[in-house]
Motif scaffolding. Structure first.
Motif, PDB file in Angstrom:
ATOM      1  N   LYS A  22      41.516  34.705  18.195  1.00 49.76           N
ATOM      2  CA  LYS A  22      42.262  34.921  19.434  1.00 49.76           C
ATOM      3  C   LYS A  22      42.023  36.355  19.888  1.00 49.76           C
ATOM      4  CE  LYS A  22      45.634  31.408  18.596  1.00 49.76           C
ATOM      5  NZ  LYS A  22      46.928  31.056  18.121  1.00 49.76           N
ATOM      6  N   ILE A  23      42.136  36.558  21.182  1.00 53.63           N
ATOM      7  CA  ILE A  23      41.961  37.895  21.740  1.00 53.63           C
ATOM      8  C   ILE A  23      43.331  38.460  22.073  1.00 53.63           C
ATOM      9  CG2 ILE A  23      40.991  39.211  23.650  1.00 53.63           C
ATOM     10  CD1 ILE A  23      38.687  37.210  23.698  1.00 53.63           C
ATOM     11  N   ARG A  24      43.573  39.673  21.547  1.00 52.11           N
ATOM     12  CA  ARG A  24      44.879  40.314  21.727  1.00 52.11           C
ATOM     13  C   ARG A  24      44.657  41.720  22.276  1.00 52.11           C
ATOM     14  NH1 ARG A  24      48.384  43.291  17.738  1.00 52.11           N
ATOM     15  NH2 ARG A  24      46.515  43.275  16.466  1.00 52.11           N
ATOM     16  N   ARG A  25      45.281  42.014  23.414  1.00 49.96           N
ATOM     17  CA  ARG A  25      45.173  43.353  24.013  1.00 49.96           C
ATOM     18  C   ARG A  25      45.942  44.344  23.142  1.00 49.96           C
ATOM     19  NH1 ARG A  25      44.116  44.229  29.412  1.00 49.96           N
ATOM     20  NH2 ARG A  25      42.403  42.924  28.755  1.00 49.96           N
ATOM     21  N   ILE A  26      45.240  45.406  22.717  1.00 45.53           N
ATOM     22  CA  ILE A  26      45.904  46.416  21.887  1.00 45.53           C
ATOM     23  C   ILE A  26      46.005  47.769  22.584  1.00 45.53           C
ATOM     24  CG2 ILE A  26      45.315  45.294  19.713  1.00 45.53           C
ATOM     25  CD1 ILE A  26      43.119  47.440  19.342  1.00 45.53           C
ATOM     26  N   PHE A  27      45.279  47.927  23.713  1.00 50.51           N
ATOM     27  CA  PHE A  27      45.362  49.194  24.437  1.00 50.51           C
ATOM     28  C   PHE A  27      44.993  48.977  25.894  1.00 50.51           C
ATOM     29  CE2 PHE A  27      43.465  53.036  26.219  1.00 50.51           C
ATOM     30  CZ  PHE A  27      44.418  53.996  25.909  1.00 50.51           C
ATOM     31  N   THR A  28      45.777  49.551  26.776  1.00 46.57           N
ATOM     32  CA  THR A  28      45.472  49.642  28.195  1.00 46.57           C
ATOM     33  C   THR A  28      45.964  51.002  28.647  1.00 46.57           C
ATOM     34  OG1 THR A  28      45.818  47.280  28.540  1.00 46.57           O
ATOM     35  CG2 THR A  28      45.860  48.662  30.490  1.00 46.57           C
ATOM     36  N   GLY A  29      45.067  51.823  29.145  1.00 47.09           N
ATOM     37  CA  GLY A  29      45.511  53.127  29.616  1.00 47.09           C
ATOM     38  C   GLY A  29      44.371  54.101  29.788  1.00 47.09           C
ATOM     39  N   PHE A  75      32.735  46.430  19.585  1.00 52.91           N
ATOM     40  CA  PHE A  75      32.571  47.364  18.473  1.00 52.91           C
ATOM     41  C   PHE A  75      33.416  46.820  17.322  1.00 52.91           C
ATOM     42  CE2 PHE A  75      34.285  51.128  16.204  1.00 52.91           C
ATOM     43  CZ  PHE A  75      33.119  51.485  15.553  1.00 52.91           C
ATOM     44  N   GLY A  76      32.759  46.236  16.343  1.00 49.80           N
ATOM     45  CA  GLY A  76      33.494  45.587  15.258  1.00 49.80           C
ATOM     46  C   GLY A  76      34.314  44.449  15.824  1.00 49.80           C
ATOM     47  N   ALA A  77      35.608  44.462  15.529  1.00 47.12           N
ATOM     48  CA  ALA A  77      36.512  43.430  16.040  1.00 47.12           C
ATOM     49  C   ALA A  77      37.145  43.832  17.369  1.00 47.12           C
ATOM     50  CB  ALA A  77      37.601  43.153  15.016  1.00 47.12           C
ATOM     51  N   LEU A  78      36.687  44.930  17.951  1.00 46.10           N
ATOM     52  CA  LEU A  78      37.268  45.416  19.203  1.00 46.10           C
ATOM     53  C   LEU A  78      36.319  45.168  20.366  1.00 46.10           C
ATOM     54  CD1 LEU A  78      38.697  48.868  18.067  1.00 46.10           C
ATOM     55  CD2 LEU A  78      39.805  46.623  18.020  1.00 46.10           C
ATOM     56  N   GLU A 119      40.505  49.286  28.749  1.00 42.83           N
ATOM     57  CA  GLU A 119      41.216  48.173  28.109  1.00 42.83           C
ATOM     58  C   GLU A 119      40.497  47.869  26.801  1.00 42.83           C
ATOM     59  OE1 GLU A 119      42.425  46.038  32.318  1.00 42.83           O
ATOM     60  OE2 GLU A 119      40.813  45.190  31.115  1.00 42.83           O
ATOM     61  N   VAL A 120      41.277  47.711  25.734  1.00 43.54           N
ATOM     62  CA  VAL A 120      40.696  47.384  24.435  1.00 43.54           C
ATOM     63  C   VAL A 120      41.411  46.161  23.884  1.00 43.54           C
ATOM     64  CG1 VAL A 120      40.218  48.179  22.089  1.00 43.54           C
ATOM     65  CG2 VAL A 120      40.124  49.803  24.000  1.00 43.54           C
ATOM     66  N   ASP A 121      40.613  45.157  23.535  1.00 38.33           N
ATOM     67  CA  ASP A 121      41.139  43.928  22.949  1.00 38.33           C
ATOM     68  C   ASP A 121      40.658  43.816  21.507  1.00 38.33           C
ATOM     69  OD1 ASP A 121      42.318  43.054  25.387  1.00 38.33           O
ATOM     70  OD2 ASP A 121      40.356  42.353  26.052  1.00 38.33           O
ATOM     71  N   GLU A 122      41.467  43.171  20.691  1.00 37.12           N
ATOM     72  CA  GLU A 122      41.098  42.894  19.303  1.00 37.12           C
ATOM     73  C   GLU A 122      40.847  41.400  19.164  1.00 37.12           C
ATOM     74  OE1 GLU A 122      42.908  43.474  14.837  1.00 37.12           O
ATOM     75  OE2 GLU A 122      44.292  43.088  16.477  1.00 37.12           O
ATOM     76  N   ILE A 123      39.769  41.050  18.486  1.00 37.23           N
ATOM     77  CA  ILE A 123      39.519  39.654  18.151  1.00 37.23           C
ATOM     78  C   ILE A 123      40.139  39.444  16.772  1.00 37.23           C
ATOM     79  CG2 ILE A 123      37.796  37.876  17.738  1.00 37.23           C
ATOM     80  CD1 ILE A 123      35.902  39.548  19.516  1.00 37.23           C
ATOM     81  N   THR A 124      41.168  38.621  16.716  1.00 35.21           N
ATOM     82  CA  THR A 124      41.897  38.422  15.464  1.00 35.21           C
ATOM     83  C   THR A 124      41.140  37.476  14.539  1.00 35.21           C
ATOM     84  OG1 THR A 124      43.166  36.578  16.367  1.00 35.21           O
ATOM     85  CG2 THR A 124      44.106  38.788  16.652  1.00 35.21           C
TER      86      THR A 124
END
Length: 136
Positions: A92-99, A57-60, A83-88
């Motif tokens: 690069k893929i960066r985890r921004i949420f886990t829970g 979804f977008g960059a997520l 789990e939600v990752d952001e594509i910078t």
């Protein structure tokens, strides 16, 4: 004193059994339904994601690991471990949420990103989105 300790133990045992019964009534669903908002365009979208699959979804990138609901006769309680990752910008893929996300309280653990917000809307047994191919 011994009688009080036995009563407290019995009460704790009862609560433990009651909570196990409540956990046993959870329904594991194959599809998590999310709502996302693009803050730049104001576009709101509802999208389905199969458990253990990833949807962008977008960059997520959103990946639900489980999605639980309760029987219709019980009070609603819908939750999903996500789990939600952001594509910078540098790809690069960066985890921004886990829970855990909770549909009944979407503001509690929604993903609030600079451009995109995502929260759990519900869990479903079926989706109009084709299921992922199990042979890949």
């Amino acid at each position: 004193m011994r009688k009080r300790a036995l009563t407290l133990f019995s009460a704790g045992l009862f609560l433990g059994v009651a909570s196990q019964a409540a956990l046993a009534e959870r329904i594991a669903n194959p599809v998590a339904e999310f709502t996302g908002i693009d803050k730049i365009t104001g576009r709101i979208i509802i999208f389905d994601v199969y458990v253990n699959e990833t949807v962008q979804f977008g960059a997520l990138q959103v990946t639900p690991r489980v999605c639980y609901s309760r029987p219709p006769e019980d009070p609603p309680k819908t939750d999903s471990f996500v789990e939600v990752d952001e594509i910078t910008l540098d790809r690069k893929i960066r985890r921004i949420f886990t829970g855990w996300m909770f549909a009944e309280t979407p503001g509690l653990n929604a993903v609030e990103h600079a451009v995109y917000d995502v929260w759990l809307k519900g869990c479903k047994a079926k989706s109009s989105v084709p299921a992922p191919d199990a042979t890949n």
